[in-house]
Design a protein around this motif. Structure first.
Motif, PDB file in Angstrom:
ATOM      1  N   ARG A 104      12.395  -0.253 -16.895  1.00 28.95           N
ATOM      2  CA  ARG A 104      10.920  -0.465 -17.106  1.00 28.95           C
ATOM      3  C   ARG A 104      10.464  -1.582 -17.965  1.00 28.95           C
ATOM      4  O   ARG A 104      11.080  -1.345 -19.105  1.00 28.95           O
ATOM      5  CB  ARG A 104      10.208   0.930 -17.379  1.00 28.95           C
ATOM      6  CG  ARG A 104       8.642   0.967 -17.279  1.00 28.95           C
ATOM      7  CD  ARG A 104       7.976   2.239 -17.677  1.00 28.95           C
ATOM      8  NE  ARG A 104       8.219   3.135 -16.196  1.00 28.95           N
ATOM      9  CZ  ARG A 104       7.412   3.194 -15.340  1.00 28.95           C
ATOM     10  NH1 ARG A 104       6.443   2.146 -15.220  1.00 28.95           N
ATOM     11  NH2 ARG A 104       7.531   3.969 -14.317  1.00 28.95           N
ATOM     12  N   THR A 117       8.786  -5.832  -6.079  1.00 29.58           N
ATOM     13  CA  THR A 117       9.275  -6.206  -7.418  1.00 29.58           C
ATOM     14  C   THR A 117      10.844  -6.702  -7.225  1.00 29.58           C
ATOM     15  O   THR A 117      11.304  -7.799  -7.641  1.00 29.58           O
ATOM     16  CB  THR A 117       9.331  -5.181  -8.611  1.00 29.58           C
ATOM     17  OG1 THR A 117       7.628  -4.730  -8.655  1.00 29.58           O
ATOM     18  CG2 THR A 117       9.618  -5.985  -9.813  1.00 29.58           C
ATOM     19  N   PRO A 151       5.627   0.632   2.600  1.00 34.19           N
ATOM     20  CA  PRO A 151       6.128   1.851   2.337  1.00 34.19           C
ATOM     21  C   PRO A 151       5.913   2.902   3.465  1.00 34.19           C
ATOM     22  O   PRO A 151       4.913   3.705   3.368  1.00 34.19           O
ATOM     23  CB  PRO A 151       5.117   2.349   1.160  1.00 34.19           C
ATOM     24  CG  PRO A 151       3.970   1.318   1.378  1.00 34.19           C
ATOM     25  CD  PRO A 151       4.484   0.114   2.101  1.00 34.19           C
ATOM     26  N   LYS A 161       8.834   5.532   0.621  1.00 36.15           N
ATOM     27  CA  LYS A 161       7.861   5.955  -0.673  1.00 36.15           C
ATOM     28  C   LYS A 161       7.424   4.552  -1.068  1.00 36.15           C
ATOM     29  O   LYS A 161       7.859   3.553  -1.218  1.00 36.15           O
ATOM     30  CB  LYS A 161       8.960   6.590  -1.676  1.00 36.15           C
ATOM     31  CG  LYS A 161       9.143   7.806  -1.767  1.00 36.15           C
ATOM     32  CD  LYS A 161       9.487   8.432  -3.151  1.00 36.15           C
ATOM     33  CE  LYS A 161       9.194   9.713  -3.483  1.00 36.15           C
ATOM     34  NZ  LYS A 161       9.559  10.181  -4.656  1.00 36.15           N
ATOM     35  N   GLY A 162       6.117   4.875  -1.442  1.00 40.58           N
ATOM     36  CA  GLY A 162       5.316   3.584  -2.058  1.00 40.58           C
ATOM     37  C   GLY A 162       5.612   3.580  -3.438  1.00 40.58           C
ATOM     38  O   GLY A 162       6.036   4.667  -4.007  1.00 40.58           O
ATOM     39  N   GLY A 163       5.410   2.449  -3.987  1.00 43.87           N
ATOM     40  CA  GLY A 163       5.353   2.174  -5.531  1.00 43.87           C
ATOM     41  C   GLY A 163       6.743   2.348  -6.300  1.00 43.87           C
ATOM     42  O   GLY A 163       6.685   2.719  -7.378  1.00 43.87           O
ATOM     43  N   VAL A 164       7.793   2.386  -5.343  1.00 45.45           N
ATOM     44  CA  VAL A 164       9.112   2.539  -6.117  1.00 45.45           C
ATOM     45  C   VAL A 164       9.707   1.218  -6.767  1.00 45.45           C
ATOM     46  O   VAL A 164      10.814   1.002  -7.265  1.00 45.45           O
ATOM     47  CB  VAL A 164      10.057   3.097  -5.272  1.00 45.45           C
ATOM     48  CG1 VAL A 164       9.576   4.739  -4.800  1.00 45.45           C
ATOM     49  CG2 VAL A 164      10.378   2.390  -3.945  1.00 45.45           C
ATOM     50  N   GLY A 165       9.226   0.030  -6.293  1.00 42.87           N
ATOM     51  CA  GLY A 165       9.679  -1.337  -6.914  1.00 42.87           C
ATOM     52  C   GLY A 165      10.386  -2.250  -5.576  1.00 42.87           C
ATOM     53  O   GLY A 165      11.069  -2.898  -6.197  1.00 42.87           O
ATOM     54  N   LEU A 204       8.286  -7.721 -15.568  1.00 42.82           N
ATOM     55  CA  LEU A 204       8.183  -7.370 -14.197  1.00 42.82           C
ATOM     56  C   LEU A 204       6.914  -7.001 -13.701  1.00 42.82           C
ATOM     57  O   LEU A 204       6.522  -7.298 -12.553  1.00 42.82           O
ATOM     58  CB  LEU A 204       9.338  -6.317 -14.025  1.00 42.82           C
ATOM     59  CG  LEU A 204      10.829  -6.713 -14.270  1.00 42.82           C
ATOM     60  CD1 LEU A 204      11.730  -5.423 -13.964  1.00 42.82           C
ATOM     61  CD2 LEU A 204      11.118  -7.665 -13.284  1.00 42.82           C
ATOM     62  N   ALA A 205       6.178  -6.285 -14.498  1.00 41.13           N
ATOM     63  CA  ALA A 205       4.810  -5.906 -13.977  1.00 41.13           C
ATOM     64  C   ALA A 205       3.847  -7.174 -14.073  1.00 41.13           C
ATOM     65  O   ALA A 205       3.048  -7.039 -13.441  1.00 41.13           O
ATOM     66  CB  ALA A 205       4.402  -4.727 -15.031  1.00 41.13           C
ATOM     67  N   ILE A 231      17.559  -1.103 -13.250  1.00 40.22           N
ATOM     68  CA  ILE A 231      16.266  -1.751 -13.636  1.00 40.22           C
ATOM     69  C   ILE A 231      15.561  -1.144 -14.449  1.00 40.22           C
ATOM     70  O   ILE A 231      14.903  -0.028 -14.337  1.00 40.22           O
ATOM     71  CB  ILE A 231      15.639  -2.326 -12.262  1.00 40.22           C
ATOM     72  CG1 ILE A 231      16.378  -2.958 -11.194  1.00 40.22           C
ATOM     73  CG2 ILE A 231      14.240  -3.313 -12.668  1.00 40.22           C
ATOM     74  CD1 ILE A 231      17.101  -4.264 -11.614  1.00 40.22           C
ATOM     75  N   GLN A 274       0.142  -5.641   2.969  1.00 39.82           N
ATOM     76  CA  GLN A 274      -0.306  -5.667   1.776  1.00 39.82           C
ATOM     77  C   GLN A 274      -0.411  -6.966   1.225  1.00 39.82           C
ATOM     78  O   GLN A 274      -1.185  -7.537   0.499  1.00 39.82           O
ATOM     79  CB  GLN A 274       0.150  -4.773   0.895  1.00 39.82           C
ATOM     80  CG  GLN A 274      -0.253  -3.071   1.049  1.00 39.82           C
ATOM     81  CD  GLN A 274       0.411  -2.473  -0.081  1.00 39.82           C
ATOM     82  OE1 GLN A 274      -0.118  -1.986  -1.108  1.00 39.82           O
ATOM     83  NE2 GLN A 274       1.884  -2.132   0.248  1.00 39.82           N
ATOM     84  N   ASP A 290       5.148  -6.683   4.870  1.00 39.58           N
ATOM     85  CA  ASP A 290       3.976  -5.679   4.295  1.00 39.58           C
ATOM     86  C   ASP A 290       2.630  -6.216   4.566  1.00 39.58           C
ATOM     87  O   ASP A 290       2.480  -7.283   3.811  1.00 39.58           O
ATOM     88  CB  ASP A 290       4.445  -5.275   2.877  1.00 39.58           C
ATOM     89  CG  ASP A 290       3.429  -4.080   2.468  1.00 39.58           C
ATOM     90  OD1 ASP A 290       2.602  -3.764   3.095  1.00 39.58           O
ATOM     91  OD2 ASP A 290       3.714  -3.514   1.623  1.00 39.58           O
ATOM     92  N   MET A 334      12.970   1.281 -12.845  1.00 36.00           N
ATOM     93  CA  MET A 334      11.772   1.907 -13.828  1.00 36.00           C
ATOM     94  C   MET A 334      12.586   2.793 -14.480  1.00 36.00           C
ATOM     95  O   MET A 334      11.790   3.832 -14.944  1.00 36.00           O
ATOM     96  CB  MET A 334      10.660   2.299 -13.168  1.00 36.00           C
ATOM     97  CG  MET A 334       9.618   1.399 -12.212  1.00 36.00           C
ATOM     98  SD  MET A 334       8.174   1.823 -11.508  1.00 36.00           S
ATOM     99  CE  MET A 334       8.241   1.269  -9.963  1.00 36.00           C
TER     100      MET A 334
HETATM  101  N1  LIG Z   1      10.966  -2.362 -13.464  1.00 35.83           N
HETATM  102  C1  LIG Z   1       9.516  -2.443 -13.643  1.00 35.83           C
HETATM  103  N2  LIG Z   1       8.840  -2.144 -14.771  1.00 35.83           N
HETATM  104  C2  LIG Z   1       7.530  -2.248 -15.032  1.00 35.83           C
HETATM  105  N3  LIG Z   1       6.896  -2.024 -13.757  1.00 35.83           N
HETATM  106  C3  LIG Z   1       7.211  -2.230 -12.670  1.00 35.83           C
HETATM  107  C4  LIG Z   1       8.809  -2.291 -12.380  1.00 35.83           C
HETATM  108  N4  LIG Z   1       9.017  -2.325 -11.122  1.00 35.83           N
HETATM  109  C5  LIG Z   1       7.813  -2.284 -10.432  1.00 35.83           C
HETATM  110  N5  LIG Z   1       6.622  -1.991 -11.358  1.00 35.83           N
HETATM  111  C6  LIG Z   1       5.340  -2.152 -11.320  1.00 35.83           C
HETATM  112  O1  LIG Z   1       5.222  -0.810 -10.280  1.00 35.83           O
HETATM  113  C7  LIG Z   1       4.152  -0.963  -9.424  1.00 35.83           C
HETATM  114  C8  LIG Z   1       4.772  -0.763  -8.060  1.00 35.83           C
HETATM  115  O2  LIG Z   1       5.867  -1.851  -8.063  1.00 35.83           O
HETATM  116  P1  LIG Z   1       6.170  -2.449  -6.623  1.00 35.83           P
HETATM  117  O3  LIG Z   1       4.728  -3.132  -5.990  1.00 35.83           O
HETATM  118  O4  LIG Z   1       7.287  -3.540  -6.628  1.00 35.83           O
HETATM  119  O5  LIG Z   1       6.474  -1.216  -5.471  1.00 35.83           O
HETATM  120  P2  LIG Z   1       6.699  -1.122  -4.036  1.00 35.83           P
HETATM  121  O6  LIG Z   1       7.616  -0.192  -3.604  1.00 35.83           O
HETATM  122  O7  LIG Z   1       6.980  -2.571  -3.408  1.00 35.83           O
HETATM  123  O8  LIG Z   1       5.034  -0.803  -3.537  1.00 35.83           O
HETATM  124  P3  LIG Z   1       4.458  -0.432  -2.283  1.00 35.83           P
HETATM  125  O9  LIG Z   1       5.152   0.812  -1.629  1.00 35.83           O
HETATM  126  O10 LIG Z   1       3.010  -0.248  -2.336  1.00 35.83           O
HETATM  127  O11 LIG Z   1       4.801  -1.862  -1.345  1.00 35.83           O
HETATM  128  C9  LIG Z   1       3.697  -2.519  -9.583  1.00 35.83           C
HETATM  129  O12 LIG Z   1       2.460  -2.605 -10.179  1.00 35.83           O
HETATM  130  C10 LIG Z   1       4.576  -3.246 -10.358  1.00 35.83           C
HETATM  131  O13 LIG Z   1       4.313  -4.264 -11.179  1.00 35.83           O
END
Ligand SMILES: Nc1ncnc2c1ncn2[C@@H]1O[C@H](COP(=O)(O)OP(=O)(O)OP(=O)(O)O)[C@@H](O)[C@H]1O
Ligand SMILES: [Mg+2]
Length: 269
Positions: free
Chosen positions: A215, A18, A128, A11-15, A219-220, A213, A42, A40, A185
Motif C-alpha cells: 500500500r 493501478t 470488475p 472483484k472491484g477495487g483490487v488494483g 500509487l494512489a 505491491i 469507467q 473498462d 495493497m
Molecule cells: N498499492 C496501492 N496503494 C495505495 N492505493 C492503491 C494501491 N492500489 C490501488 N490503490 C487505490 O485503490 C483504489 C482501487 O484501485 P484500482 O482502481 O487500481 O482498482 P481496480 O481493480 O481497477 O478497480 P475497479 O474494479 O473499480 O476497476 C484506487 O483508489 C487506487 O488509487
C-alpha cells in the motif's frame, strides 16, 4: 508478435487499473514497447495519463460500435515507449450500452491482431465483472495477471473466476495461461496481511508472484498527477515494486523460451 496480458479479476477495487498503468510503465522503462488498452467503460486509464474530456480522438467504444481501426485509437503518453487506447468514457449512454452488450466475443482479438507486431507487450485493463468485455479481453489475451487485494476475504469469489476462465480456455482460447496472481495493497507490518499472504501462497501454490505491491501513497496519487508512479517518484516503494514485477514477468518469459529451446534440442537430438 507481442505478448497480450489481461489484468483481470471479477472483484472491484483490487488494483487492476493501478497495476495496468504502473506495470505497463515499468515495461516501457525497461525498454519494451508497450500498449495499454482500457476495456473498462469507467475510463480511468485516460485520467491516469492526464487526458481530459476533449483530448481523446477515439477509443475501444469506437472499435466496437463503429468499426474504427484500433490503430487510429492509439494515444501517446509522456513515456516514448508507452502508448494507450482509451475506453472513451465520454460517449453517450446509448453507445456505452452497445459496448457492454456487444455479442461478438472476438472483436478485440481481431483488432489486436492488426497491431500486435508493433509492440512487445499489450496490457488490457479489464472491468470488475465477468461480462462480455472481460470475455473479449480473455479471448484476445495470451496470459493473465490477477490482482488479489491483501485482505481477509481475498480469496472469496476467486472460485467463480477460475471456473469461468477454465471454461473460456476450453471453448475459445486454449493457449490462455496464468502469468500469475499478484498480491496488492500489502501492509507487511500487520499480522492480518501476513496471514493472508500465507493463505494465498498456500492455496495458489507456485502461481503467486514473488513480487508483492505495498500500500503506497504514490500509487494512489496516479490519477491526481496524471502520470504513472515512476514519473511521480521513481524511488517510491510503489514505483519500485511495479518495476520488480515487470522484471519478474520478463524473466519468466526468458525462462519459458529457454525451456522451449531445450525441449527442441532434445527432440532434435
Ligand atoms: N498499492 C496501492 N496503494 C495505495 N492505493 C492503491 C494501491 N492500489 C490501488 N490503490 C487505490 O485503490 C483504489 C482501487 O484501485 P484500482 O482502481 O487500481 O482498482 P481496480 O481493480 O481497477 O478497480 P475497479 O474494479 O473499480 O476497476 C484506487 O483508489 C487506487 O488509487
Ligand atoms: Mg479499474
Amino acid at each position: 508478435m507481442g505478448e497480450i496480458i489481461a489484468i483481470a479479476s471479477q472483484k472491484g477495487g483490487v488494483g487492476k487499473t493501478t497495476t495496468a498503468v504502473n506495470f505497463g510503465a515499468s515495461l516501457a522503462q525497461l525498454g519494451y514497447k508497450t500498449l495499454l488498452v482500457d476495456m473498462d467503460p469507467q475510463g480511468s486509464i485516460a485520467t491516469s495519463f492526464g487526458y481530459g474530456r476533449y483530448d481523446i480522438r477515439a477509443g475501444i467504444l469506437e472499435v466496437f460500435t463503429k468499426n474504427i481501426p484500433i490503430k487510429e485509437c492509439i494515444h501517446p503518453t509522456e513515456m516514448e515507449l508507452f502508448h494507450f487506447v482509451p475506453s472513451n468514457v465520454w460517449s453517450d449512454e446509448v453507445d456505452r450500452k452497445s459496448l457492454i452488450g456487444a455479442t461478438n466475443n472476438s472483436i478485440l482479438r481481431n483488432s489486436l491482431n492488426e497491431i500486435s507486431d508493433l509492440y512487445d507487450y499489450i496490457i488490457i485493463d479489464c472491468p470488475p465483472s465477468l461480462g462480455n468485455l472481460t470475455y473479449n479481453a480473455l479471448i484476445a489475451a495470451h496470459s493473465m495477471i490477477v490482482p488479489i487485494q491483501c485482505e481477509y476475504y481475498a480469496l472469496k469469489a476467486l472460485g467463480r473466476f477460475l471456473k469461468m476462465t477454465r471454461n473460456l480456455k476450453i471453448e475459445h482460447n486454449p493457449e490462455l495461461q496464468y502469468r500469475g496472481f499478484l498480491l496488492t495493497m500489502v501492509d507487511k507490518r500487520n499480522n492480518l496481511s501476513k496471514r493472508v499472504i500465507n493463505k494465498v501462497r498456500y492455496t495458489l501454490q507456485g502461481l503467486v508472484f514473488e513480487t508483492m505491491i505495498p500500500r503506497n501513497i504514490r500509487l494512489a496519487e496516479v490519477p491526481f498527477y496524471g502520470k504513472p508512479a515512476y514519473l511521480i517518484d521513481r524511488t517510491s516503494k510503489g514505483a519500485q515494486s511495479y518495476l520488480n514485477l515487470a522484471k519478474e514477468v520478463v524473466a519468466q518469459k526468458v525462462k519459458k523460451t529457454e525451456e522451449k529451446s531445450d525441449d527442441a534440442a532434445v527432440i532434435a537430438a
